[in-house]
Enzyme design. Structure first.
Site, PDB file in Angstrom:
ATOM      1  N   PRO A 436       0.866  -1.188   0.000  1.00 52.32           N
ATOM      2  CA  PRO A 436       0.000   0.000   0.000  1.00 52.32           C
ATOM      3  C   PRO A 436       0.896   1.230   0.000  1.00 52.32           C
ATOM      4  CG  PRO A 436       0.033  -1.024   2.177  1.00 52.32           C
ATOM      5  CD  PRO A 436       0.962  -1.819   1.315  1.00 52.32           C
ATOM      6  N   ASP A 612       6.090   2.637   1.575  1.00 50.95           N
ATOM      7  CA  ASP A 612       5.183   1.568   1.997  1.00 50.95           C
ATOM      8  C   ASP A 612       4.483   2.051   3.263  1.00 50.95           C
ATOM      9  OD1 ASP A 612       4.018  -0.716   3.072  1.00 50.95           O
ATOM     10  OD2 ASP A 612       5.647  -2.042   2.427  1.00 50.95           O
ATOM     11  N   HIS A 613       3.191   2.299   3.136  1.00 51.29           N
ATOM     12  CA  HIS A 613       2.469   2.904   4.249  1.00 51.29           C
ATOM     13  C   HIS A 613       2.297   1.949   5.428  1.00 51.29           C
ATOM     14  CE1 HIS A 613       0.460   6.085   6.130  1.00 51.29           C
ATOM     15  NE2 HIS A 613      -0.151   6.610   5.092  1.00 51.29           N
ATOM     16  N   ARG A 614       2.660   0.675   5.237  1.00 48.58           N
ATOM     17  CA  ARG A 614       2.613  -0.243   6.376  1.00 48.58           C
ATOM     18  C   ARG A 614       3.784   0.027   7.310  1.00 48.58           C
ATOM     19  NH1 ARG A 614       2.718  -5.729   3.089  1.00 48.58           N
ATOM     20  NH2 ARG A 614       4.415  -4.530   2.170  1.00 48.58           N
TER      21      ARG A 614
END
Ligand code: CAO
Length: 640
Positions: A436, A612-614
């Site tokens: 994401p 990476d938004h994680r």
């Protein structure tokens, strides 16, 4: 004719287990042992097989529902009441066969198979027993599947033979050395010769043996940059094939690159010693080559014997090898109702977006192996590359591109993608689907940096160093990584932890003739701009000359993708997983900037940061970008 209920069998005490797949439909005629639903806990996936044969009248569950032992799955119409066996699903219908044990071959022997080295893990759960007593297995076939909380492992059979006895069952926990089963291996007439010969070949076919066998030379894996255990993804030749020096004979693939290994000489392939899926290192035997110009005819001795005295091994091996290169048979034309695959294969299929019902199984008892999945993906990729009107797959094997005949609209050519292009396509699909990602944009005022760089450029050129904005960017990014360690991580597969790195290796995306490659410049935070410029120049040259080794492309923490020399005002680069950040750089341009009193011409560099938004929050990314910008805007800070 009677109706019976099939219920969830003993599933090792697990309750409320999710149904991830219903493998049958109302009206289907199913067989005993056919998979009817697939359950998944957070630890494992399980096929629930039908305990009876018949026609499905109704299905009582839905995908996504949770079930426990005893819950009703479906109602089945059974032909002949006496056939309706009670529920005993997991065990295989083999007991009667045990009478056939001891195959009475004059020289068969019993081999105990035990759990091999499983990386030090202990008390690992057996989640699948893939064989039953009486089954024939080939060396390398999966016999059991183990699962820890981190991974599942297929344990392959070390020998070919018939299962005489199985000592473990699903749910048992095992450690290295635990008994798995007893195998009766056939060692009569032809087989042992083939086996021994195979084992001996690598040693006896060293250079000295080459001249002794009348021009037959051993071709071994050359220097592959120190990489070990590299997977063979393609075997491009089979016994009997003629090859020219330089022809690709096998293709190796690491997670970063694929390498074609060329034939060192022209000649005829006498035998091939490896197959797709094997792992190889420098020096491993690839094949025996009857070198052109050598004494071909007069030597019916060792080399000729090899071809004829080992028919059970060689022809099969070559059939296996040539199949995946061109064969579309890995893809079923109709979805199969019976999908039998272990959790590792199911997980891989989900990752690749492959519908397992379309994969042709070749494993024992119709089981889909990892090789089948790879063959399927490969066939899908080849289909799009080779069929102008039949392409339905993307480079990743995902069936998403509509099948179109473009030649209806005008003249077209179909061009085969290079290995690197295909690999890039697969990685891009994975990265785009799995990660994401968010992209943030900014512009750095590099007027001073540019003045400084241009002042030094000539001097550097004399030293053979090309000073573009790139080395300054690498240095600045490395410093920003140190100041913002949340960008220097990789997420772990368990979904619960991440790796914090204490080194800063920066990948440089290079638009090479073979495709997009990303060599890695090591310890960029510890090097000067000039040193970085020198090393980056060398890596870029290697990339353009197709000289990069796998090791040159491994270990990156963050990637810089610069289109600055080409143009554009911004783009959204895709994170190169397992890295969590990538910086896209567009073309710097002179723009009017308000300095509080007047507009001033300043050189502005567009920056595009995807992450990476994680792993990285927007705030972290904002701070990273602002810090990076401050370094680029004030070149003095770069030397701090
Ligand atoms: N703005 C303006 N000019 C720039 C610039 C920028 N951001 N970046 C480079 N330039 C200039 C250089 O200064 C050089 O000009 P001078 O010789 O006058 O100084 C000229 O452009 C050519 O630079 P270069 O291309 O030789 O070198 P580089 O260090 O900028 O780039 C490399 C090297 C390997 C990054 C580049 O060649 C490349 O392959 N980029 C493509 C990356 C790619 O395809 N990424 C994928 C995109 S999608 O994620």
């Amino acid at each position: 004719m009677s109706t019976e209920i099939i219920r969830v069998p003993d599933i090792g005490g697990a309750t409320d287990v999710e149904i991830i797949e219903i493998s049958i439909a109302v009206g289907d005629t199913i067989e005993v042992d056919q998979s009817i639903i697939v359950l998944e806990t957070d630890k494992a996936s399980m096929d629930v097989p039908s305990s009876m044969a018949g026609k499905v009248k109704s299905i009582s569950v839905k995908e996504g529902e949770k079930v426990s032992e005893g819950d009703e799955i479906l109602i089945i119409e059974v032909e002949g009441a006496e056939e309706s066996a009670p529920e005993a699903p997991v065990e295989d219908p083999a007991p009667e066969k045990s009478a056939e044990k001891a195959p009475a071959s004059s020289s068969s022997s019993e081999e105990k198979v035990s759990v091999p080295d499983i990386g030090g893990a202990t008390d690992v759960e057996v989640i699948e027993v893939c064989v039953a007593e009486g089954d024939m297995v080939e060396e390398g076939d999966s016999i059991i599947v183990l699962e820890t909380d981190k991974a599942s492992m297929d344990i392959p059979s070390p020998f070919t033979g018939k299962i005489a006895k199985i000592s473990i069952k699903v749910g048992d926990t095992v450690s290295e050395g635990a008994d798995i089963l007893v195998l009766t291996t056939e060692s009569s007439s032809v087989a042992p010769a083939a086996k021994e010969e195979k084992a001996e070949e690598p040693k006896s076919s060293a250079p000295a043996a080459a001249s002794a066998s009348g021009g037959v030379e051993s071709v071994k894996v050359p220097d592959i940059g120190g990489a070990e255990g590299v997977e063979v993804i393609e075997v491009a030749v089979a016994a009997g094939d003629k090859v020219q020096e330089g022809d690709s004979i096998i293709v190796l693939e690491t997670d970063k690159a694929s390498m074609e290994i060329p034939a060192p000489k022209s000649g005829t392939v006498k035998s091939v010693s490896i197959k797709v899926g094997d792992k190889v290192s420098e020096g491993d035997l690839v094949l025996e080559l009857e070198v052109e110009g050598g004494s071909e005819v007069p030597a019916p001795a060792p080399a000729a014997e090899k071809a004829t005295s080992a028919p059970t091994e060689k022809p099969k091996a070559s059939a296996e090898k040539s199949a995946p290169a061109v064969d579309q048979s890995a893809v079923l034309s109709e979805p199969s109702k019976k999908v039998h695959a272990g959790p590792a294969v199911r997980m891989l299929a989900r990752e690749l977006g492959v519908d397992l019902s379309l994969v042709r199984p070749t494993g024992p008892r119709g089981r889909i192996t990892k090789e089948d999945l790879h063959a399927y993906v490969k066939a899908a990729v080849q289909k799009v590359a080779s069929a102008p009107a039949g392409g339905v797959a993307t480079g990743s094997g995902l069936p998403t591109v509509p099948d179109q005949d473009f030649s209806k609209f005008g003249e077209v050519d179909v061009v085969k993608m290079s290995k690197i292009q295909r690999l890039t396509a697969q990685n891009m699909v994975r990265n785009a689907l799995v990660v994401p990602q968010v992209t943030q944009f900014d512009k750095a005022d590099i007027s001073d940096l540019e003045a400084f760089r241009k002042g030094l450029k000539g001097e550097m050129e004399k030293q053979g160093v090309k000073l573009t904005p790139l080395p300054f960017l690498i240095k600045a990014v490395a410093q920003a990584m140190v100041a913002n360690p949340s960008f220097n991580v990789s997420l772990m597969a368990d979904g619960e932890s991440y790796v914090q790195k204490h080194y800063v290796h920066i990948g440089i995306a290079v638009d090479s003739p073979a495709g997009l490659v990303v060599p890695v410049l090591r310890d960029a935070d510890k090097k000067s701009v000039v040193q970085i410029a020198k090393e980056a120049g060398e890596l870029i040259k290697k990339a353009l000359d197709k000289q990069l080794k796998p090791a040159d492309m491994q270990g990156g923490c963050f990637t810089i993708s610069s289109l600055g020399a080409i143009g554009g005002t911004g783009f959204t680069p895709i994170v190169n997983c397992p890295e969590v950040g990538i910086l896209g750089v567009s073309k710097a341009d002179v723009e009017p900037r308000w300095n509080g009193k007047e507009f001033e011409p300043r050189t502005m560099l567009p920056l595009c940061l995807s992450y990476d938004h994680r792993a990285v929050n927007g705030g972290d990314a904002g701070r990273f970008m602002t810090f990076l910008n401050s370094l680029l805007s004030d070149v003095r800070r770069l030397s701090l």
